[in-house]
Design an enzyme around this catalytic site. Structure first.
Site, PDB file in Angstrom:
ATOM      1  N   SER A  27       1.091  -1.159  -0.013  1.00  0.00           N
ATOM      2  CA  SER A  27       0.026   0.040  -0.005  1.00  0.00           C
ATOM      3  C   SER A  27       1.032   1.184  -0.071  1.00  0.00           C
ATOM      4  O   SER A  27       2.099   1.198   0.562  1.00  0.00           O
ATOM      5  CB  SER A  27      -0.763  -0.102   0.892  1.00  0.00           C
ATOM      6  OG  SER A  27      -1.980   0.960   1.052  1.00  0.00           O
ATOM      7  N   TYR A  55      -3.458  -0.769  10.242  1.00  0.00           N
ATOM      8  CA  TYR A  55      -3.300  -0.806   8.230  1.00  0.00           C
ATOM      9  C   TYR A  55      -1.378  -0.431   8.175  1.00  0.00           C
ATOM     10  O   TYR A  55      -0.819  -1.367   7.423  1.00  0.00           O
ATOM     11  CB  TYR A  55      -4.028   0.289   7.784  1.00  0.00           C
ATOM     12  CG  TYR A  55      -3.748  -0.499   6.482  1.00  0.00           C
ATOM     13  CD1 TYR A  55      -4.723  -1.525   5.787  1.00  0.00           C
ATOM     14  CD2 TYR A  55      -3.897   0.493   5.382  1.00  0.00           C
ATOM     15  CE1 TYR A  55      -4.845  -2.022   4.152  1.00  0.00           C
ATOM     16  CE2 TYR A  55      -3.976   0.375   4.412  1.00  0.00           C
ATOM     17  CZ  TYR A  55      -4.279  -0.846   3.930  1.00  0.00           C
ATOM     18  OH  TYR A  55      -4.640  -1.359   2.127  1.00  0.00           O
ATOM     19  N   LYS A  92       0.927  -3.412   6.487  1.00  0.00           N
ATOM     20  CA  LYS A  92       1.403  -2.824   5.172  1.00  0.00           C
ATOM     21  C   LYS A  92       2.550  -2.933   4.611  1.00  0.00           C
ATOM     22  O   LYS A  92       3.610  -3.448   4.005  1.00  0.00           O
ATOM     23  CB  LYS A  92       1.054  -2.071   4.272  1.00  0.00           C
ATOM     24  CG  LYS A  92      -0.302  -1.993   3.573  1.00  0.00           C
ATOM     25  CD  LYS A  92      -0.883  -3.434   2.691  1.00  0.00           C
ATOM     26  CE  LYS A  92      -1.898  -4.001   2.623  1.00  0.00           C
ATOM     27  NZ  LYS A  92      -2.461  -4.924   1.871  1.00  0.00           N
TER      28      LYS A  92
HETATM   29  P1  NDP Z   1     -11.510  -4.948  -1.995  1.00  0.00           P
HETATM   30  O1  NDP Z   1     -12.037  -4.955  -0.605  1.00  0.00           O
HETATM   31  O2  NDP Z   1     -12.708  -3.688  -2.743  1.00  0.00           O
HETATM   32  O3  NDP Z   1     -12.031  -6.699  -2.007  1.00  0.00           O
HETATM   33  C1  NDP Z   1     -10.995  -7.773  -1.194  1.00  0.00           C
HETATM   34  C2  NDP Z   1     -10.782  -9.283  -1.774  1.00  0.00           C
HETATM   35  O4  NDP Z   1     -10.115  -9.448  -0.615  1.00  0.00           O
HETATM   36  C3  NDP Z   1     -11.805  -9.783  -1.766  1.00  0.00           C
HETATM   37  O5  NDP Z   1     -12.207 -10.284  -3.378  1.00  0.00           O
HETATM   38  C4  NDP Z   1     -12.461 -10.538  -0.839  1.00  0.00           C
HETATM   39  O6  NDP Z   1     -12.993 -11.335  -1.077  1.00  0.00           O
HETATM   40  C5  NDP Z   1     -11.176 -10.233  -0.604  1.00  0.00           C
HETATM   41  N1  NDP Z   1     -10.355 -10.593   0.405  1.00  0.00           N
HETATM   42  C6  NDP Z   1     -11.167 -10.305   2.047  1.00  0.00           C
HETATM   43  N2  NDP Z   1     -10.288 -10.777   3.071  1.00  0.00           N
HETATM   44  C7  NDP Z   1     -10.039 -11.769   3.182  1.00  0.00           C
HETATM   45  C8  NDP Z   1      -9.534 -12.554   3.345  1.00  0.00           C
HETATM   46  N3  NDP Z   1      -9.113 -12.775   4.702  1.00  0.00           N
HETATM   47  N4  NDP Z   1      -9.404 -14.184   2.895  1.00  0.00           N
HETATM   48  C9  NDP Z   1      -9.226 -13.593   1.658  1.00  0.00           C
HETATM   49  N5  NDP Z   1      -9.516 -12.903   0.662  1.00  0.00           N
HETATM   50  C10 NDP Z   1      -9.886 -12.231   1.391  1.00  0.00           C
HETATM   51  O7  NDP Z   1     -10.483  -4.901  -1.877  1.00  0.00           O
HETATM   52  P2  NDP Z   1      -9.157  -4.001  -2.708  1.00  0.00           P
HETATM   53  O8  NDP Z   1      -9.404  -4.674  -4.137  1.00  0.00           O
HETATM   54  O9  NDP Z   1      -9.399  -2.247  -2.774  1.00  0.00           O
HETATM   55  O10 NDP Z   1      -7.502  -4.158  -1.944  1.00  0.00           O
HETATM   56  C11 NDP Z   1      -6.727  -5.334  -2.295  1.00  0.00           C
HETATM   57  C12 NDP Z   1      -5.704  -5.359  -1.857  1.00  0.00           C
HETATM   58  O11 NDP Z   1      -5.071  -3.977  -2.691  1.00  0.00           O
HETATM   59  C13 NDP Z   1      -5.639  -5.400  -0.531  1.00  0.00           C
HETATM   60  O12 NDP Z   1      -4.066  -5.521  -0.279  1.00  0.00           O
HETATM   61  C14 NDP Z   1      -5.369  -3.704   0.055  1.00  0.00           C
HETATM   62  O13 NDP Z   1      -5.076  -3.068   1.134  1.00  0.00           O
HETATM   63  C15 NDP Z   1      -4.616  -3.394  -1.164  1.00  0.00           C
HETATM   64  N6  NDP Z   1      -5.145  -1.534  -1.606  1.00  0.00           N
HETATM   65  C16 NDP Z   1      -5.530  -0.951  -2.463  1.00  0.00           C
HETATM   66  C17 NDP Z   1      -5.668   0.046  -2.327  1.00  0.00           C
HETATM   67  C18 NDP Z   1      -6.978   0.479  -2.690  1.00  0.00           C
HETATM   68  O14 NDP Z   1      -6.920   1.842  -2.004  1.00  0.00           O
HETATM   69  N7  NDP Z   1      -8.169   0.171  -3.038  1.00  0.00           N
HETATM   70  C19 NDP Z   1      -4.913   0.838  -1.482  1.00  0.00           C
HETATM   71  C20 NDP Z   1      -3.856   0.265  -1.394  1.00  0.00           C
HETATM   72  C21 NDP Z   1      -3.950  -1.233  -1.153  1.00  0.00           C
HETATM   73  P3  NDP Z   1     -14.690 -11.228  -0.324  1.00  0.00           P
HETATM   74  O15 NDP Z   1     -15.520 -11.526  -2.039  1.00  0.00           O
HETATM   75  O16 NDP Z   1     -14.600 -13.066   0.022  1.00  0.00           O
HETATM   76  O17 NDP Z   1     -14.793 -10.654   0.297  1.00  0.00           O
END
Ligand code: NDP
Length: 255
Positions: free
Chosen positions: A152, A166, A170
């Site tokens: 992140s 968070y 990260k």
């Molecule tokens: P979303 O919340 O939109 O999607 C998260 C995804 O991860 C979903 O598919 C969800 O599945 C899955 N998930 C959540 N918890 C778990 C778990 N415990 N085990 C397995 N799968 C899980 O997140 P983003 O796409 O925005 O984020 C993806 C990554 O990018 C994360 O690591 C986040 O920290 C990082 N990130 C995002 C940013 C942003 O601005 N969006 C910025 C910086 C980093 P389910 O369908 O079951 O809910």
């Protein structure tokens, strides 16, 4: 053997014959990455926790590209499930070449308001799950293996209060990535980390409660898309001589 015509599907061959696992691949950055890796020729497993229908939709999108795909219910915060997803991928798709540690959660708020359960859950999903999945994947990978972790922009620059937990989780992934690069380099396996900036997803919608001000913190003045992160992951999945590095896909958030 696939009979899909690449000229009609828009697929490429940089990852032909490779198998990838994308954790948290049912939505957002993970879903975009899974489809992008398939477009580059990989067969792909995605994990999810709650979003079975969404994960099945990603599987169908990948199959429409002529690649194999599977959706696995596996909570990265559960040690057995985090490790189990790696084994199930290898058994179902015939090996593992690329691990994308994407699943992550954010609990934001004042330091004093964070419950012990919040601390444990965020570290379990964002750090312990990545450590365990990476170790399990490395045990199965040969030369050419790739471990790509989604960090992140908050690991590089914390622009305001409320991000202690968070950011802690990260930034731990930076050390993990560098150490993995050193440990696995002799085996021809690379490890890199991608730091997204504000990306328009369910976690951080561009019109959501945390959106105001985020775009202005970037040099480009806008949110990014999940596909913009996915393209860097795809590059790293194919790159041979890049390891132990941090890639900011953040519109200049860290500049
Ligand atoms: P979303 O919340 O939109 O999607 C998260 C995804 O991860 C979903 O598919 C969800 O599945 C899955 N998930 C959540 N918890 C778990 C778990 N415990 N085990 C397995 N799968 C899980 O997140 P983003 O796409 O925005 O984020 C993806 C990554 O990018 C994360 O690591 C986040 O920290 C990082 N990130 C995002 C940013 C942003 O601005 N969006 C910025 C910086 C980093 P389910 O369908 O079951 O809910």
């Amino acid at each position: 053997m696939t009979t899909t015509d690449e000229s009609t599907t828009g697929t490429h061959t940089t990852l032909r014959g490779k198998v990838a696992l994308v954790t948290g691949g049912s939505r957002g950055i993970g879903a975009a990455t899974a489809v992008r890796l398939a477009r580059e020729g990989a067969d792909v497993a995605v994990t999810y926790v709650n979003g079975k229908d969404a994960a099945d939709e990603v599987v169908r999108a990948i199959e429409a590209l002529g690649r194999r795909a599977v959706a696995l219910r596996a909570d990265s915060g559960d040690p057995d499930e985090a490790v189990g997803a790696v084994g199930r991928t290898a058994e179902t798709l015939g090996g593992l070449d690329v691990l994308v540690n994407n699943a992550g959660i954010g609990v934001l708020g004042p330091l004093e308001g964070l419950a012990l359960a919040d601390v444990d859950r965020v570290l379990a999903v964002n750090v312990r799950g990545v450590f365990l999945a990476s170790r399990a994947a490395a045990a199965r990978m040969g030369t050419g293996g790739r471990i790509i972790t989604i960090g992140s922009c908050m690991a590089q620059r914390v622009p305001g209060p409320g991000g202690t937990l968070y950011a802690t989780s990260k930034s731990a992934l930076i050390g993990l990535t560098k150490a993995l690069a050193r440990e696995l380099g002799p085996r021809g396996i690379t490890a890199n980390i991608v730091h997204p900036g504000p990306i328009d997803t369910d976690m951080n919608p561009a019109n959501g409660p945390y959106a105001p001000g985020q775009a202005e913190m970037t040099a480009l003045g806008r949110f990014g898309t999940a596909e913009e992160v996915a393209s860097t992951v795809a590059y790293l999945a194919a790159a041979d001589y890049v390891t132990g590095t941090e890639f900011a896909v953040d519109g200049g958030h860290a500049a």
